[in-house]
Each structure stands twice: as structure tokens, then as C-alpha cells.
Motif scaffolding. Sequence first.
Motif, PDB file in Angstrom:
ATOM      1  N   PRO A   1       0.816  -1.220   0.000  1.00 27.79           N
ATOM      2  CA  PRO A   1       0.000   0.000   0.000  1.00 27.79           C
ATOM      3  C   PRO A   1       0.849   1.269   0.000  1.00 27.79           C
ATOM      4  N   LEU A   2       1.977   1.219   0.718  1.00 27.31           N
ATOM      5  CA  LEU A   2       2.899   2.356   0.718  1.00 27.31           C
ATOM      6  C   LEU A   2       3.430   2.618  -0.686  1.00 27.31           C
ATOM      7  N   ILE A   3       3.777   1.534  -1.377  1.00 29.64           N
ATOM      8  CA  ILE A   3       4.327   1.665  -2.724  1.00 29.64           C
ATOM      9  C   ILE A   3       3.287   2.232  -3.679  1.00 29.64           C
ATOM     10  N   GLY A   4       2.066   1.687  -3.604  1.00 33.44           N
ATOM     11  CA  GLY A   4       1.000   2.179  -4.469  1.00 33.44           C
ATOM     12  C   GLY A   4       0.715   3.651  -4.240  1.00 33.44           C
ATOM     13  N   TRP A   5       0.619   4.048  -2.973  1.00 31.28           N
ATOM     14  CA  TRP A   5       0.369   5.453  -2.631  1.00 31.28           C
ATOM     15  C   TRP A   5       1.509   6.332  -3.135  1.00 31.28           C
ATOM     16  N   ALA A   6       2.758   5.914  -2.851  1.00 28.13           N
ATOM     17  CA  ALA A   6       3.921   6.709  -3.257  1.00 28.13           C
ATOM     18  C   ALA A   6       4.021   6.820  -4.769  1.00 28.13           C
ATOM     19  N   ALA A   7       3.646   5.755  -5.482  1.00 31.05           N
ATOM     20  CA  ALA A   7       3.682   5.798  -6.942  1.00 31.05           C
ATOM     21  C   ALA A   7       2.758   6.882  -7.478  1.00 31.05           C
ATOM     22  N   ALA A   8       1.615   7.074  -6.807  1.00 30.73           N
ATOM     23  CA  ALA A   8       0.649   8.064  -7.265  1.00 30.73           C
ATOM     24  C   ALA A   8       1.001   9.474  -6.817  1.00 30.73           C
ATOM     25  N   THR A   9       1.507   9.602  -5.595  1.00 34.84           N
ATOM     26  CA  THR A   9       1.669  10.937  -5.006  1.00 34.84           C
ATOM     27  C   THR A   9       3.107  11.424  -4.905  1.00 34.84           C
ATOM     28  N   GLY A  10       4.049  10.503  -4.855  1.00 32.28           N
ATOM     29  CA  GLY A  10       5.447  10.897  -4.639  1.00 32.28           C
ATOM     30  C   GLY A  10       5.759  11.172  -3.182  1.00 32.28           C
ATOM     31  N   ASP A  11       4.814  10.879  -2.276  1.00 36.31           N
ATOM     32  CA  ASP A  11       5.063  11.062  -0.847  1.00 36.31           C
ATOM     33  C   ASP A  11       4.376   9.962  -0.048  1.00 36.31           C
ATOM     34  N   VAL A  12       4.545   9.995   1.262  1.00 34.93           N
ATOM     35  CA  VAL A  12       3.892   9.046   2.164  1.00 34.93           C
ATOM     36  C   VAL A  12       3.297   9.843   3.323  1.00 34.93           C
ATOM     37  N   THR A  13       1.999   9.650   3.571  1.00 33.07           N
ATOM     38  CA  THR A  13       1.318  10.362   4.651  1.00 33.07           C
ATOM     39  C   THR A  13       0.758   9.358   5.659  1.00 33.07           C
ATOM     40  N   LEU A  14      -0.091   9.837   6.562  1.00 40.02           N
ATOM     41  CA  LEU A  14      -0.556   8.996   7.665  1.00 40.02           C
ATOM     42  C   LEU A  14      -1.370   7.795   7.201  1.00 40.02           C
ATOM     43  N   LEU A  15      -2.292   7.977   6.244  1.00 32.41           N
ATOM     44  CA  LEU A  15      -3.150   6.865   5.842  1.00 32.41           C
ATOM     45  C   LEU A  15      -2.352   5.672   5.310  1.00 32.41           C
ATOM     46  N   PRO A  16      -1.421   5.848   4.363  1.00 30.67           N
ATOM     47  CA  PRO A  16      -0.666   4.668   3.919  1.00 30.67           C
ATOM     48  C   PRO A  16       0.182   4.045   5.024  1.00 30.67           C
ATOM     49  N   ILE A  17       0.622   4.857   5.984  1.00 26.08           N
ATOM     50  CA  ILE A  17       1.364   4.289   7.116  1.00 26.08           C
ATOM     51  C   ILE A  17       0.447   3.399   7.952  1.00 26.08           C
ATOM     52  N   LEU A  18      -0.796   3.829   8.126  1.00 33.29           N
ATOM     53  CA  LEU A  18      -1.765   2.996   8.853  1.00 33.29           C
ATOM     54  C   LEU A  18      -2.075   1.715   8.086  1.00 33.29           C
ATOM     55  N   LEU A  19      -2.146   1.794   6.759  1.00 36.24           N
ATOM     56  CA  LEU A  19      -2.380   0.594   5.950  1.00 36.24           C
ATOM     57  C   LEU A  19      -1.214  -0.378   6.100  1.00 36.24           C
ATOM     58  N   PHE A  20      -0.005   0.161   6.145  1.00 36.26           N
ATOM     59  CA  PHE A  20       1.186  -0.652   6.419  1.00 36.26           C
ATOM     60  C   PHE A  20       1.034  -1.339   7.776  1.00 36.26           C
ATOM     61  N   ALA A  21       0.609  -0.569   8.792  1.00 39.70           N
ATOM     62  CA  ALA A  21       0.488  -1.106  10.143  1.00 39.70           C
ATOM     63  C   ALA A  21      -0.559  -2.215  10.215  1.00 39.70           C
ATOM     64  N   ILE A  22      -1.649  -2.049   9.476  1.00 38.71           N
ATOM     65  CA  ILE A  22      -2.699  -3.086   9.482  1.00 38.71           C
ATOM     66  C   ILE A  22      -2.127  -4.424   9.016  1.00 38.71           C
ATOM     67  N   ILE A  23      -1.443  -4.415   7.891  1.00 38.18           N
ATOM     68  CA  ILE A  23      -0.889  -5.664   7.354  1.00 38.18           C
ATOM     69  C   ILE A  23       0.216  -6.200   8.255  1.00 38.18           C
ATOM     70  N   PHE A  24       1.040  -5.307   8.772  1.00 45.28           N
ATOM     71  CA  PHE A  24       2.126  -5.709   9.662  1.00 45.28           C
ATOM     72  C   PHE A  24       1.590  -6.440  10.889  1.00 45.28           C
ATOM     73  N   LEU A  25       0.518  -5.906  11.481  1.00 47.52           N
ATOM     74  CA  LEU A  25      -0.052  -6.513  12.682  1.00 47.52           C
ATOM     75  C   LEU A  25      -0.962  -7.692  12.370  1.00 47.52           C
ATOM     76  N   TRP A  26      -1.482  -7.755  11.160  1.00 51.05           N
ATOM     77  CA  TRP A  26      -2.314  -8.885  10.715  1.00 51.05           C
ATOM     78  C   TRP A  26      -1.473 -10.133  10.454  1.00 51.05           C
ATOM     79  N   THR A  27      -0.241  -9.939  10.034  1.00 51.36           N
ATOM     80  CA  THR A  27       0.593 -11.072   9.605  1.00 51.36           C
ATOM     81  C   THR A  27       0.840 -12.111  10.692  1.00 51.36           C
ATOM     82  N   PRO A  28       1.203 -11.732  11.932  1.00 45.89           N
ATOM     83  CA  PRO A  28       1.440 -12.777  12.941  1.00 45.89           C
ATOM     84  C   PRO A  28       0.241 -13.671  13.217  1.00 45.89           C
TER      85      PRO A  28
END
Length: 300
Positions: free
Chosen positions: A154-181
Amino acid sequence: MTAAEPLTADWRDLLALTKPRVMTLVVFTGLCGLIVAPVRLPLVLAFTAVLCIALGAGAAAALNQWYEADLDALMKRTAGRPLPGKRMDKQAALHFGVGLGAFSVLLMGLATNVLAAGILAVSILFYVLIYTVWLKRRTAQNIVIGGAAGAFPPLIGWAAATGDVTLLPILLFAIIFLWTPPHFWALSLFIKSDYAAAGVPMLPVVSGFTSTRRHIALYTIPMIAAAMAPWVLRLTGLVYGMAAILLNLVFAAMALRVLRNRTRDTAAMQPEKQLFAYSIVYLFALFGALVADRLMPIGM
């Protein structure tokens, strides 16, 4: 075939190296990150960005199988893969993985921007070097830290579109990170014997069934918090919020069933098998709700 004859892999073996089933979820979450971003890429560039995410994931999977060919040969569910199945030479798998990874990063940089290409490169290297080489054979926390590798799309997809990273894609990263275990620990409970035979220190092998079930329940709590955060922080609307509440209630109920289960018979671990299956549906549905929320907002 004699030992002197070269191994001849066909396209199906190359495809198998990329772990296409796993790639489906990776591509989907990357696409969702691209769609919910506030900037719209031209269709050709958007397609190219998603393709690069898929190629990068495939490259990481190929390099994972190259490095873990010995482990895969010891586990029933992986023994049929191209390398342990003796259908492909290890050197060919290495060249395929490195070439695919380099191409995906280069193409991402040319088609979108340096930030997206950089995050893609980090995701590949993290999965191969941090998770596969360093963590997997050394610690029962392998999937906790290594889970970050699958959280980058999700971070990559967001960055590809915007050229930056903000709070929402960081939260999407966190969701998958915490879902994985909890996702992988549910799987590891009913294939414990496979991991034990290969000497992989997954949590059930090291700490047993009860501890693993407790960890699943505990990690479900921050995962739910992360999943609710985009709505609570008013980064998404009602469509996502209601979907997140429902999906999280079901996940919590299933994790509680796993916690209450006491069986050590892997054939009877229905709560664990059901949680593993649902966890995949959960992530698809949660990110699908995110896209639906962005395309047809109903308010906060």
C-alpha cells in the motif's frame, strides 16, 4: 534423467517461483493504496506501477525459494516446488529472482518516481535479507518482524501516485504488519510438524500450542486498533468504518475460539483452519471497503 543432464524448467515452474497465490494479495493491497491516493495516475502508468509491485513480489518469492530450497524439501506443503522437485537449477532461480527484482525497481522509477522505486527495493531486500536469511531460521519472532515485508505494497502504491507518504498509507502498512502474525500463526498451528521437521523455529514449535494461541489473541487487539484507526482519525468515511467494525468483530470472535481450543490434534484444529482462511478474506474485504469508501463516500 541423469545427474549430468541440465534441468529444464518451463514457464509454469518460473510462475511457481513467484508464489502467485501470495502475489494476489500483495498486488491487491498495492492497487488499493494506488486507488485511495489523492492523485490519479494515467491508466498506463497506474497499470505499470501495479505490474512493478507484482514483479517485485515475484522476485522476492523467487529469491526466498532459492535460499530455502533445503527447507522446502523437508516440508510436505513445499516439497513439490520447482527447486526441491528437481525441475530447476538453483542458479537459474537466483538469476531469475535478481533480474526480475532489478527490472521491477528500475521500471517503477522510470514510470512513477524514485520514492516508489526505493520503497519497492526496500521491500524486496527486507523479505530476502531480513526475513529469509536472518530471521526465519533463528527466532520464533521471525514472522513478527518479517511481517513488514508484506506490508509495503500500500505504501508503494500510494507513493507511486503521489510521490510522498502520509498517515493513511502508514496505517495501511500497520494493518498488514499486525495482521501477519495471527494469520501465519494460525497456519503454523496445524502444520507444526512440517516446520518442526525442517527445523524452522515457528512459535508452535518453540513455545507450544497454548502459547501460540495466546499470542494470536493478543496480536489481534493491536491489529483491530490499527484497522479502526483510519475511521477514528477521520481519514475514511462510514463505508470503511462499518465494514471494519463488522470484519473485526468476526476476527475477534474467531481468535477467541482459537484461544479456547485445547486440542493438540492438528487434524481437529478447525478453529485454527477457519481463522487462517478468514484472515485472508478479512484483508481483502477490509482493503476493498477502503476503496469503496473512497469511490462512494457516505460521510464520516
